[in-house]
Scaffold this motif. Structure first.
Motif, PDB file in Angstrom:
ATOM      1  N   ARG A   1      -9.266  -2.505  -0.365  1.00  0.00           N
ATOM      2  CA  ARG A   1     -10.322  -1.483  -0.342  1.00  0.00           C
ATOM      3  C   ARG A   1     -10.632  -1.060   1.103  1.00  0.00           C
ATOM      4  O   ARG A   1     -10.731   0.133   1.396  1.00  0.00           O
ATOM      5  CB  ARG A   1     -11.576  -1.994  -1.031  1.00  0.00           C
ATOM      6  CG  ARG A   1     -12.638  -0.926  -1.219  1.00  0.00           C
ATOM      7  CD  ARG A   1     -13.806  -1.447  -2.020  1.00  0.00           C
ATOM      8  NE  ARG A   1     -13.413  -1.978  -3.318  1.00  0.00           N
ATOM      9  CZ  ARG A   1     -13.395  -1.276  -4.448  1.00  0.00           C
ATOM     10  NH1 ARG A   1     -13.772  -0.039  -4.437  1.00  0.00           N
ATOM     11  NH2 ARG A   1     -13.024  -1.834  -5.584  1.00  0.00           N
TER      12      ARG A   1
ATOM     13  N   LEU B   1      -7.448   4.277   5.884  1.00  0.00           N
ATOM     14  CA  LEU B   1      -6.379   5.268   5.727  1.00  0.00           C
ATOM     15  C   LEU B   1      -6.921   6.615   5.274  1.00  0.00           C
ATOM     16  O   LEU B   1      -6.424   7.664   5.699  1.00  0.00           O
ATOM     17  CB  LEU B   1      -5.324   4.746   4.757  1.00  0.00           C
ATOM     18  CG  LEU B   1      -4.522   3.564   5.302  1.00  0.00           C
ATOM     19  CD1 LEU B   1      -3.640   2.967   4.223  1.00  0.00           C
ATOM     20  CD2 LEU B   1      -3.701   3.967   6.508  1.00  0.00           C
ATOM     21  N   TYR B   2      -7.948   6.640   4.427  1.00  0.00           N
ATOM     22  CA  TYR B   2      -8.543   7.913   4.004  1.00  0.00           C
ATOM     23  C   TYR B   2      -9.172   8.638   5.191  1.00  0.00           C
ATOM     24  O   TYR B   2      -9.271   9.855   5.194  1.00  0.00           O
ATOM     25  CB  TYR B   2      -9.575   7.702   2.911  1.00  0.00           C
ATOM     26  CG  TYR B   2      -8.998   7.336   1.572  1.00  0.00           C
ATOM     27  CD1 TYR B   2      -7.728   7.751   1.194  1.00  0.00           C
ATOM     28  CD2 TYR B   2      -9.715   6.576   0.666  1.00  0.00           C
ATOM     29  CE1 TYR B   2      -7.192   7.411  -0.034  1.00  0.00           C
ATOM     30  CE2 TYR B   2      -9.189   6.234  -0.561  1.00  0.00           C
ATOM     31  CZ  TYR B   2      -7.932   6.650  -0.907  1.00  0.00           C
ATOM     32  OH  TYR B   2      -7.406   6.315  -2.119  1.00  0.00           O
TER      33      TYR B   2
ATOM     34  N   CYS C   1      -1.133  16.545   3.387  1.00  0.00           N
ATOM     35  CA  CYS C   1      -1.128  15.079   3.314  1.00  0.00           C
ATOM     36  C   CYS C   1       0.249  14.533   3.681  1.00  0.00           C
ATOM     37  O   CYS C   1       1.269  15.152   3.395  1.00  0.00           O
ATOM     38  CB  CYS C   1      -1.473  14.605   1.905  1.00  0.00           C
ATOM     39  SG  CYS C   1      -3.102  15.074   1.356  1.00  0.00           S
TER      40      CYS C   1
ATOM     41  N   PRO D   1       2.616  11.177   3.025  1.00  0.00           N
ATOM     42  CA  PRO D   1       2.733   9.904   2.297  1.00  0.00           C
ATOM     43  C   PRO D   1       3.036   8.762   3.255  1.00  0.00           C
ATOM     44  O   PRO D   1       3.859   8.900   4.161  1.00  0.00           O
ATOM     45  CB  PRO D   1       3.881  10.152   1.317  1.00  0.00           C
ATOM     46  CG  PRO D   1       4.666  11.265   1.909  1.00  0.00           C
ATOM     47  CD  PRO D   1       3.716  12.093   2.727  1.00  0.00           C
TER      48      PRO D   1
ATOM     49  N   ILE E   1       0.857  -1.182   0.000  1.00  0.00           N
ATOM     50  CA  ILE E   1       0.000   0.000   0.000  1.00  0.00           C
ATOM     51  C   ILE E   1       0.892   1.230   0.000  1.00  0.00           C
ATOM     52  O   ILE E   1       1.797   1.347   0.834  1.00  0.00           O
ATOM     53  CB  ILE E   1      -0.909   0.028   1.239  1.00  0.00           C
ATOM     54  CG1 ILE E   1      -1.918  -1.104   1.184  1.00  0.00           C
ATOM     55  CG2 ILE E   1      -1.626   1.378   1.347  1.00  0.00           C
ATOM     56  CD1 ILE E   1      -2.789  -1.200   2.421  1.00  0.00           C
ATOM     57  N   THR E   2       0.654   2.128  -0.921  1.00  0.00           N
ATOM     58  CA  THR E   2       1.269   3.457  -0.904  1.00  0.00           C
ATOM     59  C   THR E   2       0.151   4.448  -1.134  1.00  0.00           C
ATOM     60  O   THR E   2      -0.558   4.372  -2.125  1.00  0.00           O
ATOM     61  CB  THR E   2       2.352   3.624  -1.988  1.00  0.00           C
ATOM     62  OG1 THR E   2       1.768   3.364  -3.259  1.00  0.00           O
ATOM     63  CG2 THR E   2       3.512   2.685  -1.774  1.00  0.00           C
ATOM     64  N   THR E   3      -0.003   5.361  -0.195  1.00  0.00           N
ATOM     65  CA  THR E   3      -1.066   6.358  -0.300  1.00  0.00           C
ATOM     66  C   THR E   3      -0.717   7.527   0.609  1.00  0.00           C
ATOM     67  O   THR E   3       0.450   7.666   1.024  1.00  0.00           O
ATOM     68  CB  THR E   3      -2.440   5.735   0.067  1.00  0.00           C
ATOM     69  OG1 THR E   3      -3.473   6.687  -0.213  1.00  0.00           O
ATOM     70  CG2 THR E   3      -2.505   5.314   1.510  1.00  0.00           C
ATOM     71  N   THR E   4      -1.675   8.358   0.904  1.00  0.00           N
ATOM     72  CA  THR E   4      -1.472   9.469   1.829  1.00  0.00           C
ATOM     73  C   THR E   4      -2.570   9.439   2.878  1.00  0.00           C
ATOM     74  O   THR E   4      -3.640   8.873   2.659  1.00  0.00           O
ATOM     75  CB  THR E   4      -1.501  10.827   1.106  1.00  0.00           C
ATOM     76  OG1 THR E   4      -2.753  10.980   0.452  1.00  0.00           O
ATOM     77  CG2 THR E   4      -0.361  10.946   0.114  1.00  0.00           C
TER      78      THR E   4
ATOM     79  N   MET F   1      -7.777   1.002   2.485  1.00  0.00           N
ATOM     80  CA  MET F   1      -7.791   2.371   1.950  1.00  0.00           C
ATOM     81  C   MET F   1      -8.871   3.208   2.624  1.00  0.00           C
ATOM     82  O   MET F   1      -8.654   4.389   2.910  1.00  0.00           O
ATOM     83  CB  MET F   1      -7.985   2.339   0.433  1.00  0.00           C
ATOM     84  CG  MET F   1      -6.821   1.705  -0.307  1.00  0.00           C
ATOM     85  SD  MET F   1      -5.226   2.467   0.031  1.00  0.00           S
ATOM     86  CE  MET F   1      -5.412   3.972  -0.877  1.00  0.00           C
TER      87      MET F   1
ATOM     88  N   ILE G   1       3.282   4.186   3.623  1.00  0.00           N
ATOM     89  CA  ILE G   1       3.504   2.932   2.903  1.00  0.00           C
ATOM     90  C   ILE G   1       3.365   1.782   3.899  1.00  0.00           C
ATOM     91  O   ILE G   1       3.600   1.963   5.091  1.00  0.00           O
ATOM     92  CB  ILE G   1       4.894   2.933   2.222  1.00  0.00           C
ATOM     93  CG1 ILE G   1       5.057   1.708   1.338  1.00  0.00           C
ATOM     94  CG2 ILE G   1       6.003   3.033   3.240  1.00  0.00           C
ATOM     95  CD1 ILE G   1       6.264   1.794   0.423  1.00  0.00           C
ATOM     96  N   SER G   2       2.983   0.617   3.406  1.00  0.00           N
ATOM     97  CA  SER G   2       2.889  -0.545   4.284  1.00  0.00           C
ATOM     98  C   SER G   2       4.271  -1.176   4.422  1.00  0.00           C
ATOM     99  O   SER G   2       5.070  -1.159   3.491  1.00  0.00           O
ATOM    100  CB  SER G   2       1.880  -1.561   3.741  1.00  0.00           C
ATOM    101  OG  SER G   2       2.238  -1.979   2.447  1.00  0.00           O
TER     102      SER G   2
END
Length: 119
Positions: free
Chosen positions: A79, A85-86, A64, A66, A51-54, A82, A68-69
């Motif tokens: 899903r 995390l959102y 935001c 950044p 997982i890579t997200t913010t 995410m 990562i898992s």
């Protein structure tokens, strides 16, 4: 007998791999290295992804952070991961490697900060 086609994403060779399941006996063709065989078998039996997200960030000029898992999580949980995390917001300052979400969804995988953020 089931046959699946995969494009390996483990290295830049991007091998086209064919996996055949004959009553539980998995046969892999088309890979140029052992990692490709392992990738195809994992994709067929238990696919996982990094997982890579913010996530949201308070107390900084940036909005935001950044993240990562540390390890790959089961693809079927991406899903839900995410969504969690959102909805996550952290306060600055944050150091690279800080755990942002520990053991996300009981997977045993931590979500960590991918960069340091100062005030």
């Amino acid at each position: 007998m089931t046959t699946k086609q995969y494009v390996c994403i483990v290295c830049p060779m991007s091998c086209s791999i064919e996996l055949t399941d004959d009553s539980g006996v998995l046969t892999v063709k088309g890979n140029t290295c052992k990692r490709g065989e392992e990738y195809a078998k994992n994709e067929y039996t238990d696919p996982k992804r990094m997982i890579t997200t913010t996530v949201g960030l308070r107390g900084s000029r940036l909005r935001c952070l950044p993240v990562i898992s540390r390890k790959a999580v089961p693809k079927k949980l991406l899903r839900d991961c995410m969504k969690q995390l959102y909805a996550t917001v952290v306060d600055a300052p944050v150091r690279q490697g800080d755990v942002i979400v520990a053991n996300i969804l009981g997977t045993g995988v931590d979500i960590i900060a991918a960069r340091s953020i100062t005030l």
